[in-house]
Design an enzyme around this catalytic site. Structure first.
Site, short mmCIF file in Angstrom:
data_model
loop_
_atom_site.label_atom_id
_atom_site.label_comp_id
_atom_site.label_asym_id
_atom_site.label_seq_id
_atom_site.Cartn_x
_atom_site.Cartn_y
_atom_site.Cartn_z
N LYS A 13 27.44 34.72 49.83
CA LYS A 13 28.64 35.86 51.05
C LYS A 13 28.50 34.64 51.90
O LYS A 13 29.42 34.96 53.13
CB LYS A 13 28.23 37.50 50.82
CG LYS A 13 28.42 37.95 49.55
CD LYS A 13 28.08 39.08 49.94
CE LYS A 13 26.68 40.23 50.61
NZ LYS A 13 25.79 39.85 49.41
N ARG A 88 29.06 49.29 51.36
CA ARG A 88 27.79 49.03 50.53
C ARG A 88 27.81 50.18 49.75
O ARG A 88 26.81 50.15 48.76
CB ARG A 88 26.68 48.82 51.54
CG ARG A 88 26.26 47.26 50.63
CD ARG A 88 25.01 47.04 51.72
NE ARG A 88 24.36 45.48 51.27
CZ ARG A 88 23.88 44.78 51.57
NH1 ARG A 88 24.91 45.08 53.43
NH2 ARG A 88 22.70 43.59 51.34
N ARG A 127 16.13 30.44 50.28
CA ARG A 127 16.51 31.15 51.55
C ARG A 127 15.61 30.32 52.39
O ARG A 127 14.38 30.86 52.64
CB ARG A 127 17.56 31.68 51.43
CG ARG A 127 18.26 31.91 52.58
CD ARG A 127 19.40 32.97 52.93
NE ARG A 127 18.47 34.20 52.45
CZ ARG A 127 19.36 35.29 52.45
NH1 ARG A 127 20.93 35.70 52.27
NH2 ARG A 127 18.75 36.59 51.74
N ARG A 160 13.50 35.55 55.50
CA ARG A 160 13.55 36.88 55.77
C ARG A 160 12.77 37.82 55.22
O ARG A 160 12.26 37.19 53.86
CB ARG A 160 14.59 37.20 55.02
CG ARG A 160 16.06 37.03 56.42
CD ARG A 160 17.62 37.19 55.71
NE ARG A 160 17.81 38.01 54.94
CZ ARG A 160 18.61 38.76 54.60
NH1 ARG A 160 19.68 38.12 54.58
NH2 ARG A 160 19.01 39.14 54.21
N ARG A 171 16.31 44.93 45.91
CA ARG A 171 17.47 45.22 46.66
C ARG A 171 18.69 44.75 45.11
O ARG A 171 20.10 45.77 45.32
CB ARG A 171 18.03 43.59 47.37
CG ARG A 171 17.07 43.81 48.74
CD ARG A 171 16.65 42.82 49.26
NE ARG A 171 17.71 41.64 49.78
CZ ARG A 171 18.44 40.57 50.51
NH1 ARG A 171 16.74 40.20 49.77
NH2 ARG A 171 19.49 39.88 51.06
P1 AP5 Z 1 23.42 33.32 51.40
O1 AP5 Z 1 24.91 33.07 51.22
O2 AP5 Z 1 22.47 33.63 52.13
O3 AP5 Z 1 24.08 34.51 50.52
P2 AP5 Z 1 24.11 36.24 50.48
O4 AP5 Z 1 25.43 36.86 49.76
O5 AP5 Z 1 25.13 36.17 52.07
O6 AP5 Z 1 22.87 36.98 50.57
P3 AP5 Z 1 22.31 37.76 52.08
O7 AP5 Z 1 21.20 38.05 51.04
O8 AP5 Z 1 22.71 37.75 52.99
O9 AP5 Z 1 22.88 39.43 51.70
P4 AP5 Z 1 22.43 41.22 51.54
O10 AP5 Z 1 23.38 41.26 51.54
O11 AP5 Z 1 21.52 41.71 50.31
O12 AP5 Z 1 22.10 40.95 52.97
P5 AP5 Z 1 22.86 41.48 54.79
O13 AP5 Z 1 22.16 40.61 55.09
O14 AP5 Z 1 24.20 41.93 54.27
O15 AP5 Z 1 22.93 32.41 49.94
C1 AP5 Z 1 22.11 32.82 49.84
C2 AP5 Z 1 20.92 31.41 49.53
O16 AP5 Z 1 21.36 30.50 48.72
C3 AP5 Z 1 20.61 30.60 51.19
O17 AP5 Z 1 19.88 29.67 51.02
C4 AP5 Z 1 22.38 29.98 51.29
O18 AP5 Z 1 21.47 28.03 51.08
C5 AP5 Z 1 22.11 29.21 49.01
N1 AP5 Z 1 23.48 29.37 48.38
C6 AP5 Z 1 24.50 29.33 48.93
N2 AP5 Z 1 25.84 28.87 47.44
C7 AP5 Z 1 24.57 28.33 46.98
C8 AP5 Z 1 25.47 27.28 45.73
N3 AP5 Z 1 27.03 27.27 45.42
N4 AP5 Z 1 24.75 26.99 45.45
C9 AP5 Z 1 23.23 26.50 45.59
N5 AP5 Z 1 22.25 27.33 46.87
C10 AP5 Z 1 23.51 28.99 47.22
O19 AP5 Z 1 21.71 42.33 53.92
C11 AP5 Z 1 20.39 42.74 54.30
C12 AP5 Z 1 19.88 44.66 54.92
O20 AP5 Z 1 20.44 44.95 55.80
C13 AP5 Z 1 19.93 45.42 53.87
O21 AP5 Z 1 19.21 45.29 52.29
C14 AP5 Z 1 20.23 47.02 54.02
O22 AP5 Z 1 18.95 47.35 54.16
C15 AP5 Z 1 20.83 46.23 55.44
N6 AP5 Z 1 22.19 46.56 55.35
C16 AP5 Z 1 23.03 45.28 55.85
N7 AP5 Z 1 24.20 45.75 55.45
C17 AP5 Z 1 24.30 47.61 54.91
C18 AP5 Z 1 25.57 48.40 55.07
N8 AP5 Z 1 27.16 48.38 55.07
N9 AP5 Z 1 25.35 49.40 54.76
C19 AP5 Z 1 23.68 50.06 54.74
N10 AP5 Z 1 22.21 49.38 54.50
C20 AP5 Z 1 23.19 47.75 55.29
#
Ligand code: AP5
Length: 216
Positions: A13, A88, A127, A160, A171
């Protein structure tokens, strides 16, 4: 363009948001990034959310909803936005609908990035994030020219806390239990567009832009 990106942790994402936000000239709003910036700055919000994030649990809706409401009131969202990581759960989706309905600016689409669990684990465990600009890299799939240093800004890369294997498992469970139901919610609303998030970053961006261009 008012857009939500949905998909499991590690679906790509944040990676795709970088290109889509630039293509559509809209701000990328990542709730995870906002929370991590608050933790880094040691704000009261950061102190409140830190333990939830480290365990891979969702931060309480009361905190998250207000944070998003404030962000959507910033003037740069007048041209649209790309929400990443919010909503979420169905409660957050209902709050978002109410916020946007008050402003008479409904969503145009919800883009689902769909991917197999085996690929997710490989993406998350390799990552690395830049401490300075926040860009995500990968030790195998998105490598930097110098190991441990960001190509974009020369910042130091780190892993992270929630990308450790035991937290990744939690997660993924939280995604299945609490976030996956919003996919049916948005399908019923007629807003859902699903694309495969497997393949190269550039191919997925092309797929996403082509799918989104059809709704405009
Ligand atoms: P990346 O693009 O970083 O993936 P992502 O989908 O953004 O993954 P996240 O882990 O950031 O999502 P998340 O939803 O768990 O985290 P968030 O920060 O929102 O890609 C991942 C890896 O793959 C990278 O190394 C990239 O280089 C590689 N990659 C990408 N595309 C590729 C491809 N095509 N081929 C190969 N490699 C590739 O949330 C974190 C925490 O915050 C949650 O657990 C929660 O505690 C809190 N939080 C956030 N939002 C909320 C909410 N709305 N409500 C409650 N808690 C929340």
């Amino acid at each position: 363009m008012r857009l939500v990106l949905v998909g499991p942790p590690g679906a790509g994402k944040g990676t795709q948001a970088l290109f889509l936000a630039s293509h559509f000239s809209i701000p990328h709003i990542s709730t995870g990034d906002i929370m991590r910036a608050n933790i880094k700055a040691g704000t009261p919000l950061g102190l409140e959310v830190k333990a939830y994030m480290e365990r891979g649990e969702l931060v309480p809706d009361s905190v998250t909803n207000e944070m998003v409401r404030d962000r959507l009131n910033e003037p740069d969202t007048a041209s649209g936005f790309l929400l990443d990581g919010f909503p979420r759960n169905v409660g957050q989706a209902e709050v978002l609908r109410a916020i946007l309905s008050e402003k008479k600016t409904p969503l145009h689409a919800v883009l689902e990035l769909s991917i197999k669990t085996s690929e997710i684990v490989a993406r998350l465990s390799g990552r690395r994030i830049c401490r300075n600009c926040g860009r995500a890299w990968h030790v195998d799939f998105e490598t930097t020219q110098v190991a441990g240093i960001c190509d974009a800004c020369q910042g130091e890369l780190y892993q992270r806390d929630d990308d450790k294997e035991e937290v990744i498992t939690r997660r993924l469970e939280v995604f299945e239990e609490q976030t996956a139901p919003i996919i049916s919610f948005y399908r019923t609303e007629g807003l859902l567009i699903s694309i495969s998030a497997s393949g190269s970053v550039a191919d997925i961006t092309e797929r996403a832009i082509s799918a989104l261009s059809r709704i405009r």
